[in-house]
Enzyme design. Structure first.
Site, PDB file in Angstrom:
ATOM      1  N   ASP A  18       0.852  -1.185   0.000  1.00 16.64           N
ATOM      2  CA  ASP A  18       0.000   0.000   0.000  1.00 16.64           C
ATOM      3  C   ASP A  18       0.895   1.244   0.000  1.00 16.64           C
ATOM      4  O   ASP A  18       2.093   1.158   0.295  1.00 16.64           O
ATOM      5  CB  ASP A  18      -0.892  -0.049   1.243  1.00 16.64           C
ATOM      6  CG  ASP A  18      -1.756   1.179   1.389  1.00 16.64           C
ATOM      7  OD1 ASP A  18      -2.519   1.487   0.455  1.00 16.64           O
ATOM      8  OD2 ASP A  18      -1.656   1.855   2.436  1.00 16.64           O
ATOM      9  N   ASP A  62      -1.377  -0.440   6.040  1.00 18.65           N
ATOM     10  CA  ASP A  62      -1.634   0.170   7.348  1.00 18.65           C
ATOM     11  C   ASP A  62      -3.098   0.112   7.762  1.00 18.65           C
ATOM     12  O   ASP A  62      -3.446   0.622   8.827  1.00 18.65           O
ATOM     13  CB  ASP A  62      -1.177   1.633   7.343  1.00 18.65           C
ATOM     14  CG  ASP A  62      -2.064   2.511   6.455  1.00 18.65           C
ATOM     15  OD1 ASP A  62      -2.215   2.177   5.260  1.00 18.65           O
ATOM     16  OD2 ASP A  62      -2.613   3.506   6.962  1.00 18.65           O
ATOM     17  N   ASP A 100      -0.143   5.319   0.887  1.00 16.16           N
ATOM     18  CA  ASP A 100      -0.292   6.305   1.953  1.00 16.16           C
ATOM     19  C   ASP A 100      -0.443   5.618   3.306  1.00 16.16           C
ATOM     20  O   ASP A 100      -1.284   4.726   3.482  1.00 16.16           O
ATOM     21  CB  ASP A 100      -1.495   7.216   1.694  1.00 16.16           C
ATOM     22  CG  ASP A 100      -1.449   8.455   2.567  1.00 16.16           C
ATOM     23  OD1 ASP A 100      -0.791   9.429   2.162  1.00 16.16           O
ATOM     24  OD2 ASP A 100      -2.023   8.431   3.667  1.00 16.16           O
TER      25      ASP A 100
END
Length: 331
Positions: free
Chosen positions: A14, A212, A16
């Protein structure tokens, strides 16, 4: 002990909250990719954002110090275009709600792109664009209610920006759900289409998803039958991990991406030699066995008892544990 880079043949990462925060690279992330490539591990940057082309994403990453090639970037726009190509005949007219980059992916899949509802629209593809307005949604609404296939690049309700969380593609999708009473096929995480595509483009047999967010990255990995490492450098917190339901439980928990070069066994969720955890009076009671001072080791030890008992409240049985627990935010 073997590192995670030795145990997997590809990283599906991923962006951001995992690689960067806005224009700031998370310390150590860029170096991890260099190490991975040197060891022959395939790298794929996997993003739910359909607003930019792979070349634009790679350029933005390079601009903040993260080396990336366009071929290493896999977007939900690509996955959505592939989903449409599987659903309607080649050459069909597809109404695109989103950026030019999304339209280009649909064209590359062999479809004719339109921005207005006509009698021959066979599908609607919807991705995030800051310029999407009521008129765009109205065209899509007409086509969907007339029977066009509907594919959403993602259903993320918010979009992380340097100004904070702003309305994402999911907010616009929700408007059309309300107007049509229908539900789209979703290409991005947590649906498996995007991660499956990323793994295929890298020829991966044993990929590791790194992200995240439990609700997109880890849930997407679960849906795709892949292992996942949750990093605590972004959205999800330790308390979120303890409260995670089936399908949202990571294989590994780490502070950030630099842990990928360390021993994988130490990152695995489960019993830890330095901690004893039991369930008592509706809470997790943790006690130190060997004076361990790593709060993430404690978190890994807490996860399985929390998931099995359905509790997330944690109590310390001794002062040492209380001090370590205090360094674990959100518990």
């Amino acid at each position: 002990m073997r590192s995670l880079l030795d145990e997997y043949d590809a990283l599906l990462v991923d962006l951001d909250g995992t690689v960067h925060h806005g224009r700031r690279v998370i310390p150590g992330a860029a170096e991890v990719f260099g190490t991975a490539r040197q060891r022959g591990t395939t790298v794929r940057f996997v993003t739910n954002n359909a607003a930019r082309s792979p070349a634009e994403v790679a350029e933005r990453l390079a601009g903040i110090g993260v080396a990336a090639e366009p071929a290493e970037v896999v977007t939900s726009a690509q996955a959505a275009a592939a989903a449409v190509a599987d659903a309607v005949p080649e050459g069909s007219t597809v109404l695109v709600v989103g950026t030019t980059a999304l339209g280009d992916e649909v064209s590359a899949a062999g479809m004719r792109v339109t921005r207005t509802c006509t009698d021959d629209v066979a599908a609607v593809v919807q991705g995030h664009s800051p310029s999407t307005g009521w008129a765009d949604l109205a065209e899509a609404c007409q086509a969907i209610t007339a029977g066009a296939r509907w594919v959403a690049c993602n259903t993320d309700p918010t979009l992380p920006t340097e100004r904070g969380q702003l309305p994402g593609n999911g907010a616009m999708v929700a408007a059309l759900r309300t107007a049509t009473g229908l539900t789209p096929t979703v290409a991005g995480k947590p649906a498996p289409l995007l991660l499956d595509r990323a793994a295929r483009t890298g020829g991966a047999r044993r990929p590791l998803v790194v992200g995240d967010r439990l609700d997109t990255d880890v849930a997407g990995a679960s849906a795709a039958g892949m292992d996942a490492m949750l990093v605590l450098s972004g959205v999800s917190t330790p308390r979120d991990v303890l409260a995670a339901g089936p399908g949202r439980r990571p294989t590994y928990v780490a502070a950030d991406m630099t842990s990928l070069t360390g021993p994988g066994r130490r990152l695995t969720v489960g019993p830890r030699p330095g901690w004893r955890v039991e369930v008592a009076e509706g809470a997790l009671l943790a006690s130190s066995v060997a004076g361990c001072t790593d709060p993430l080791e404690l978190l890994r030890a807490l996860c399985v008892p929390a998931w099995q008992a359905g509790v997330e409240s944690v109590k310390a049985a001794d002062e040492h544990t209380a001090a370590v627990l205090a360094r674990l935010p959100g518990t």
